[in-house]
Design a protein around this motif. Structure first.
Motif, short mmCIF file in Angstrom:
data_model
loop_
_atom_site.label_atom_id
_atom_site.label_comp_id
_atom_site.label_asym_id
_atom_site.label_seq_id
_atom_site.Cartn_x
_atom_site.Cartn_y
_atom_site.Cartn_z
N GLN A 197 0.83 -1.20 0.00
CA GLN A 197 0.00 0.00 0.00
C GLN A 197 0.86 1.26 0.00
O GLN A 197 0.53 2.25 -0.65
CB GLN A 197 -0.93 0.00 1.22
CG GLN A 197 -2.07 -1.01 1.14
CD GLN A 197 -3.14 -0.59 0.15
OE1 GLN A 197 -3.17 0.56 -0.30
NE2 GLN A 197 -4.03 -1.50 -0.21
N ALA A 201 0.89 4.27 -2.82
CA ALA A 201 0.75 5.69 -2.53
C ALA A 201 1.91 6.49 -3.11
O ALA A 201 1.71 7.58 -3.67
CB ALA A 201 0.67 5.91 -1.02
N GLN A 202 3.13 5.96 -3.02
CA GLN A 202 4.28 6.67 -3.57
C GLN A 202 4.21 6.73 -5.09
O GLN A 202 4.50 7.77 -5.70
CB GLN A 202 5.57 5.97 -3.12
CG GLN A 202 5.83 6.10 -1.62
CD GLN A 202 7.01 5.25 -1.17
OE1 GLN A 202 7.31 4.23 -1.77
NE2 GLN A 202 7.65 5.66 -0.09
N PRO A 334 -2.71 12.57 -3.47
CA PRO A 334 -3.04 11.19 -3.81
C PRO A 334 -4.44 10.83 -3.33
O PRO A 334 -4.84 11.18 -2.23
CB PRO A 334 -1.98 10.38 -3.05
CG PRO A 334 -0.84 11.32 -2.89
CD PRO A 334 -1.46 12.68 -2.73
N GLY A 335 -5.19 10.13 -4.19
CA GLY A 335 -6.53 9.73 -3.82
C GLY A 335 -7.59 10.79 -4.07
O GLY A 335 -8.77 10.55 -3.82
N ALA A 373 -5.31 4.96 -7.88
CA ALA A 373 -6.27 5.44 -6.89
C ALA A 373 -7.28 4.35 -6.53
O ALA A 373 -7.72 4.24 -5.38
CB ALA A 373 -6.99 6.68 -7.41
N GLN A 376 -5.48 2.07 -4.15
CA GLN A 376 -5.26 2.73 -2.86
C GLN A 376 -6.51 2.69 -1.99
O GLN A 376 -6.42 2.63 -0.76
CB GLN A 376 -4.84 4.18 -3.09
CG GLN A 376 -4.41 4.91 -1.82
CD GLN A 376 -4.25 6.39 -2.05
OE1 GLN A 376 -5.06 7.01 -2.73
NE2 GLN A 376 -3.21 6.97 -1.48
N GLN A 377 -7.69 2.71 -2.62
CA GLN A 377 -8.93 2.77 -1.88
C GLN A 377 -9.64 1.42 -1.80
O GLN A 377 -10.83 1.36 -1.50
CB GLN A 377 -9.87 3.81 -2.52
CG GLN A 377 -9.28 5.21 -2.51
CD GLN A 377 -10.11 6.18 -3.32
OE1 GLN A 377 -11.16 6.64 -2.88
NE2 GLN A 377 -9.65 6.50 -4.52
N GLN A 511 -5.30 5.34 5.72
CA GLN A 511 -4.15 5.45 4.84
C GLN A 511 -2.87 5.80 5.59
O GLN A 511 -1.88 6.16 5.00
CB GLN A 511 -4.42 6.55 3.78
CG GLN A 511 -5.61 6.23 2.89
CD GLN A 511 -5.39 5.00 2.06
OE1 GLN A 511 -4.28 4.52 1.93
NE2 GLN A 511 -6.44 4.44 1.50
#
Length: 518
Positions: A197, A201-202, A334-335, A373, A376-377, A511
């Protein structure tokens, strides 16, 4: 960081740090403080930080002196006092403090010995940092055991300290992730999943710094497809890509909407892994990659590049475009949904293949930003439910212009629903569904939609940046309600607001993977 695969259930913790033996326990000041607390008087102190040094502990105390002055100091102790502990102390000499009131101190030590599953439901992902770790007394024939204090970093109990027993030592300072199994039981999650994760994100931050909006590229391709001097193969590819884009009228059909989402580029890798070669041709991302492969050999300095070396060329290409992209404006968070518009200089000359290459690379990064994205979610929410997210962008042809529609769908299932082996045959309406749309439709201006569907009941909120558009939509909500009811839906609240939805951290997943104080 240390990876921990399992941990035994917590045992009832006898509040070792708060037991009656604290009477007379000395806190040794790291620096001499003569006359800090007048003889015979006491002061209130709060533990703001705890660090283990071998068998001893270093505490940072915020002390409120009898005259009302606050002071912060460090002391050493043989027993851990968790951050947040409130203690009453007196001064024995210039370098020693004594815990003066044992019962008051014990009742105020903020250590959780079990979890309240009403506040932290079963299935919640907890994250924490190990503050201390001590071996427990072991009787003959018993396995060794260790007791640790863990500072919680998330959930409604963030900042509290949790006491846990483990069959193995937990390295002080390590970060842990665990699923709540019961009020006294945790199942620790390997850190490899958390690292995945963090990597997402990076990478998302990097891709969002490279991306730019699709209309700039589509406009350039439209110009290229009609230019008589353009390369015939490149012109044909541009025409195919533009012809594959749906128009708004087509999206009145549910199957056409599903097809448009399927071809948006969000599922390209899944199709390739499944061996669905026939379904790749109209995919937007696949067409963009083919376009880049055609342009690369014609760009000065890249004649030796072929499609076989495209995978190696794209990262360098994106870095080359990044310098220009970074000048466009601040990077989105991000996101963030929707992704804000980012424009590159339009193509002025159909022979400017370098600029066309930059536009295509930026478009690929935009598609990848939506894909990342989505990853990530996707995962376990703080309530223990399983959330799956699909985020994409569908470019529509609107006359001679292009209208990108950003879409985010989320499905949320309870642990029982997610574990059901027959869920594929289950009614999809059993899950909680959320959908968000964002588009700029002339002459209405920017619009955003947020809707939720649960057990057949639909509710929704709309936002229009132009006040006159908000008034127009509000006047039509009654008709919309009637049409939804005619489709068999139970309709809840419907409302339209001027402006834009509140911005900020809006993802429903935790997160925070890194302890900023570590």
């Amino acid at each position: 960081m240390t990876e921990i695969n399992s941990l035994s259930a917590q045992s009832a913790f006898a509040a070792q740090v708060a037991k009656a033996s604290l009477t007379g326990e000395l806190l040794r000041l790291t620096q001499s403080q003569p006359g800090l607390i007048p003889n015979g008087e006491t002061a209130q102190a709060e533990v703001v930080n705890l660090r283990q040094n071998g068998a001893d502990f270093t505490l940072t105390l915020r002390l409120m002196l009898p005259d009302g002055r606050p002071v912060q100091l460090q002391a050493n102790a043989t027993q851990p006092l968790p951050p947040g502990s409130q203690v009453t102390v007196g001064q024995l000499d210039s370098s020693r403090l004594a815990v003066a009131v044992q019962q008051a101190s014990a009742s105020n030590i903020a250590t959780l010995t079990q979890l309240d599953t009403r506040q932290i439901p079963i299935g919640t992902l907890l994250q924490g940092k190990v503050l201390t770790n001590l071996p427990l007394p072991v009787e003959a024939g018993q396995a060794p055991a260790f007791r640790a204090l863990v500072s919680l970093l998330n959930s409604s109990q963030a900042g509290a300290t949790l006491a846990i027993d483990s069959p193995r030592p937990l390295p002080v300072g390590s970060l842990l992730s665990a699923l709540v199994q019961g009020d006294q039981s945790l199942r620790f999650v390997p850190l490899s999943g958390r690292q995945d994760q963090l990597a997402i994100a990076q990478q998302l931050l990097t891709q969002q710094g490279r991306q730019a909006s699709l209309p700039a590229l589509l406009g350039a391709l439209q110009q290229l497809s009609s230019a008589p001097s353009a390369d015939p193969a490149l012109s044909a590819s541009a025409s195919r890509l533009l012809a594959s884009l749906p128009d708004p009228a087509q999206l009145g059909d549910a199957k056409a909407v599903a097809q448009a989402l399927n071809n948006s580029g969000a599922f390209l890798e899944g199709k390739l892994l499944a061996g669905l070669g026939s379904g790749v041709a109209p995919d937007l991302k696949a067409q963009l990659v083919r376009l880049v492969a055609q342009i690369l050999p014609s760009v000065p300095g890249n004649q030796a590049l072929t499609a076989a070396t495209l995978a190696q060329a794209l990262p360098a290409l994106a870095r080359g475009a990044r310098g220009l992209l970074d000048q466009v404006g601040n990077r989105p968070q991000p996101g963030m949904f929707p992704l804000p518009s980012r424009l590159l200089q339009n193509l002025e000359d159909t022979g400017d293949l370098q600029q066309l290459l930059r536009l295509a690379a930026a478009a690929i990064s935009r598609v990848q930003s939506h894909q990342l994205a989505s990853l990530q979610q996707t995962g376990t929410t703080e309530t223990g439910n399983q959330q799956t997210t699909w985020q994409s962008e569908i470019p529509l042809r609107h006359g001679q212009e292009f209208l990108p529609v950003q879409a985010k769908l989320q499905r949320e299932e309870t642990p029982e629903q997610h574990a059901d082996p027959h869920r594929a045959q289950r009614d999809p309406l059993e899950s909680l569904w959320r959908i968000e749309l964002a588009f700029d439709l002339p002459p209405l201006g920017p619009l955003q939609v947020q809707a939720q569907l649960s057990q057949g009941r639909l509710s929704g909120q709309l936002w229009a940046e132009r006040p006159q558009t908000a008034r127009l939509i509000d006047s039509q909500l009654g008709s919309l309600r009637e049409r939804l009811l005619a489709r068999g839906l139970d309709v809840g609240d419907l409302a339209c607001h001027p402006g834009a939805p509140p911005q900020g951290p809006r993802t429903r997943l935790e997160q925070r993977w890194v302890d900023e104080t570590a």
